[in-house]
Design a protein around this motif. Structure first.
Motif, PDB file in Angstrom:
ATOM      1  N   LEU A   1      -8.683  -0.855  -6.228  1.00  0.00           N
ATOM      2  CA  LEU A   1      -8.090   0.205  -6.781  1.00  0.00           C
ATOM      3  C   LEU A   1      -7.111   1.785  -5.878  1.00  0.00           C
ATOM      4  N   GLN A   2      -6.814   0.859  -4.297  1.00  0.00           N
ATOM      5  CA  GLN A   2      -6.033   2.128  -3.806  1.00  0.00           C
ATOM      6  C   GLN A   2      -4.725   1.899  -4.509  1.00  0.00           C
ATOM      7  N   PRO A   3      -4.059   3.933  -4.580  1.00  0.00           N
ATOM      8  CA  PRO A   3      -2.232   3.864  -4.962  1.00  0.00           C
ATOM      9  C   PRO A   3      -1.646   2.213  -4.280  1.00  0.00           C
TER      10      PRO A   3
ATOM     11  N   ASP B   1       1.315  -1.327  -0.078  1.00  0.00           N
ATOM     12  CA  ASP B   1       0.016   0.216  -0.446  1.00  0.00           C
ATOM     13  C   ASP B   1       0.853   1.132  -0.197  1.00  0.00           C
ATOM     14  N   LEU B   2       0.073   1.748  -0.642  1.00  0.00           N
ATOM     15  CA  LEU B   2       1.833   3.473  -1.157  1.00  0.00           C
ATOM     16  C   LEU B   2       1.099   4.596  -0.238  1.00  0.00           C
ATOM     17  N   ALA B   3       0.474   4.771   0.467  1.00  0.00           N
ATOM     18  CA  ALA B   3      -0.268   5.436   1.828  1.00  0.00           C
ATOM     19  C   ALA B   3       1.037   5.145   2.676  1.00  0.00           C
TER      20      ALA B   3
ATOM     21  N   LYS C   1       9.490   3.509   4.294  1.00  0.00           N
ATOM     22  CA  LYS C   1      10.100   2.585   3.406  1.00  0.00           C
ATOM     23  C   LYS C   1      10.603   2.955   2.411  1.00  0.00           C
ATOM     24  N   PHE C   2       9.988   3.824   1.822  1.00  0.00           N
ATOM     25  CA  PHE C   2       9.821   3.931   0.326  1.00  0.00           C
ATOM     26  C   PHE C   2       9.747   5.465   0.321  1.00  0.00           C
TER      27      PHE C   2
ATOM     28  N   TYR D   1       5.896   3.364  -8.250  1.00  0.00           N
ATOM     29  CA  TYR D   1       4.631   4.023  -7.865  1.00  0.00           C
ATOM     30  C   TYR D   1       3.312   4.487  -8.821  1.00  0.00           C
ATOM     31  N   VAL D   2       2.012   2.758  -8.160  1.00  0.00           N
ATOM     32  CA  VAL D   2       1.308   3.231  -9.424  1.00  0.00           C
ATOM     33  C   VAL D   2       0.027   4.215  -8.807  1.00  0.00           C
ATOM     34  N   HIS D   3      -0.655   5.006  -9.093  1.00  0.00           N
ATOM     35  CA  HIS D   3      -1.835   5.984  -8.919  1.00  0.00           C
ATOM     36  C   HIS D   3      -2.951   4.687 -10.078  1.00  0.00           C
ATOM     37  N   PHE D   4      -4.339   4.663  -9.410  1.00  0.00           N
ATOM     38  CA  PHE D   4      -5.412   3.964 -10.687  1.00  0.00           C
ATOM     39  C   PHE D   4      -6.555   5.620 -10.679  1.00  0.00           C
ATOM     40  N   ASP D   5      -7.328   5.383 -11.424  1.00  0.00           N
ATOM     41  CA  ASP D   5      -8.560   6.399 -11.611  1.00  0.00           C
ATOM     42  C   ASP D   5      -8.690   7.545 -11.018  1.00  0.00           C
ATOM     43  N   GLU D   6      -7.590   8.535 -11.430  1.00  0.00           N
ATOM     44  CA  GLU D   6      -7.702  10.295 -10.809  1.00  0.00           C
ATOM     45  C   GLU D   6      -8.563  11.156 -11.604  1.00  0.00           C
ATOM     46  N   GLU D   7      -9.198  11.491 -10.918  1.00  0.00           N
ATOM     47  CA  GLU D   7      -9.829  13.382 -12.459  1.00  0.00           C
ATOM     48  C   GLU D   7      -9.105  14.178 -11.043  1.00  0.00           C
TER      49      GLU D   7
END
Length: 414
Positions: free
Chosen positions: A172-174, A141-143, A150-151, A186-192
């Motif tokens: 679909l969380q980052p 999990d990115l957050a 860690k990153f 680093y992957v992000h999904f479905d952003e507006e």
């Protein structure tokens, strides 16, 4: 004859209202087939991924210890321009940025060296047969990973955006993906992403086209650079070959979409640093054909009908027909209200409607002159003069209308 004319007037007025009502509630639908999102699966057992996670502390540093080249990927799926609210929205199916971390490669090697199970040996054999180390082995999990240090947090942001909304679906969380070769993605999904629209030039509306730029940058100004990934370059080339049809843009046609790395010099206290970013330029042209068919051509036709009324005698209902046509102009003008912001200048479409009003008003003036003289001064000499004046109206009005119309078009276009 009078009864027949009244029926004709009623039919014209009825269908004008019906036509305008259809225009007011019509919507444009753009076909869109989204790009297939990559599905990521863990390759290593959870125990190995947990061990890699616990030994990773790349986020404890406040700035990169070495030069990092972030490889970017942006999958743009939709554009929406709300002209009345002056708001521009871009919809991203997926956005990623990655870099190769040498220390992570060593952490993966140590984690695997401590595990001599048959499962790890089998995984190692499959990787060897694949002939590449560009394989996802773990995801986090990115957050929480950034929060726990860690990153590294690159503090990425969309420059000058009003707000950024993300999908609340837990699936679909980052995420942060770890590759076998030591790459961190680093992957992000479905952003507006919402932007305030700059002051567009609507002078040749509805034949206008506009340019827009959005930028993704980092608040880290040392040892950080941006570049488009090979995957992104392939996507851009494929999108261009398809004439940008895989990007939904209701009401607009995309003529250009490019993305490139950029460097901007900072000022004041940060003058010795530079701001690196990925910028994307878009040129969009309004789909003008519906406006041509639904507005401009009907307005010109109604203007010609207003002029044709000069050839109808007063006794055959010229006044009624002119009144009906004038109401049609008002209806067209009413439908167009709110489609674009209130402007301090006249657009090409405004000029077309204004010229239609002008020919209708001139025809009504001609009607009043003729009616006045026929009522009070209809004698031999006056009759001849009135006939000459009527001929003058029939010749002067179209020349005047066409000249002003073309003069306006030339001014707006050139």
């Amino acid at each position: 004859m009078h009864k027949l004319l009244k029926q004709i007037y009623f039919i014209i007025f009825f269908y004008s209202l019906l036509f305008l009502n259809t225009i007011g509630y019509s919507i444009e639908v753009s076909s869109f087939q989204p790009e297939k999102r990559l599905e990521f699966n863990e390759l290593f057992p959870q125990k190995i991924c947990d061990d890699i996670y616990s030994n990773s502390n790349f986020g404890l540093a406040k700035k990169p210890e070495r030069e990092i080249m972030l490889m970017n990927y942006i999958n743009l799926k939709k554009l929406k321009l709300n002209e009345t609210d002056a708001e521009f929205t871009i919809y991203l199916d997926q956005r990623t940025y990655s870099y190769k971390e040498p220390k992570l490669d060593l952490i993966i090697f140590r984690s695997l060296s401590d595990d001599f199970s048959d499962q790890i040996q089998s995984i190692t054999e499959r990787i060897t047969k694949a002939g590449t180390k560009k394989i996802v082995v773990c995801e986090y999990d990115l957050a929480s990973s950034l929060k726990n240090g860690k990153f590294f947090d690159f503090k990425m942001s969309f420059d000058n955006s009003l707000k950024v909304l993300t999908n609340e679906n837990p699936q679909l969380q980052p995420k942060i993906l770890i590759y076998y070769d030591g790459t961190i993605e680093y992957v992000h999904f479905d952003e507006e992403i919402y932007y305030a629209v700059p002051e567009f030039d609507y002078r040749i509306y509805p034949f206008d086209s506009h340019q827009f730029r959005f930028s993704i940058s980092s608040k880290i100004y040392e040892n950080l650079y941006f570049e488009n990934s090979n995957k992104f370059k392939l996507l851009l080339d494929e999108t261009k070959k398809n004439n940008y049809l895989n990007i939904s843009s209701p009401g607009w046609t995309i003529n250009r979409y490019i993305s490139y790395s950029a460097v901007d010099s900072l000022t004041d206290a940060y003058s010795e640093y530079s701001k690196h970013s990925i910028k994307s330029d878009l040129i969009m042209e309004r789909n003008w054909l519906p406006y041509l068919l639904k507005f401009i051509i009907p307005i010109i036709v109604i203007s010609l009908l207003s002029y044709a009324c000069l050839y109808i005698s007063l006794s055959h209902g010229r006044a009624t027909l002119l009144g009906t046509l004038l109401v049609s102009f008002v209806a067209f003008n009413f439908v167009l209200i709110g489609r674009i912001p209130e402007l301090p200048y006249v657009t090409l479409l405004d000029w077309t409607i204004l010229m239609g009003y002008l020919i209708s008003v001139l025809s009504i003036v001609a009607l009043c002159v003729e009616s006045f003289y026929l009522t009070y001064y209809f004698k031999g000499s006056v009759k001849k003069k009135l006939s000459k004046v009527t001929v003058f109206f029939k010749i002067a009005f179209p020349i005047f209308y066409i000249s002003l119309l073309l003069l306006g078009f030339q001014k707006f276009i050139f």
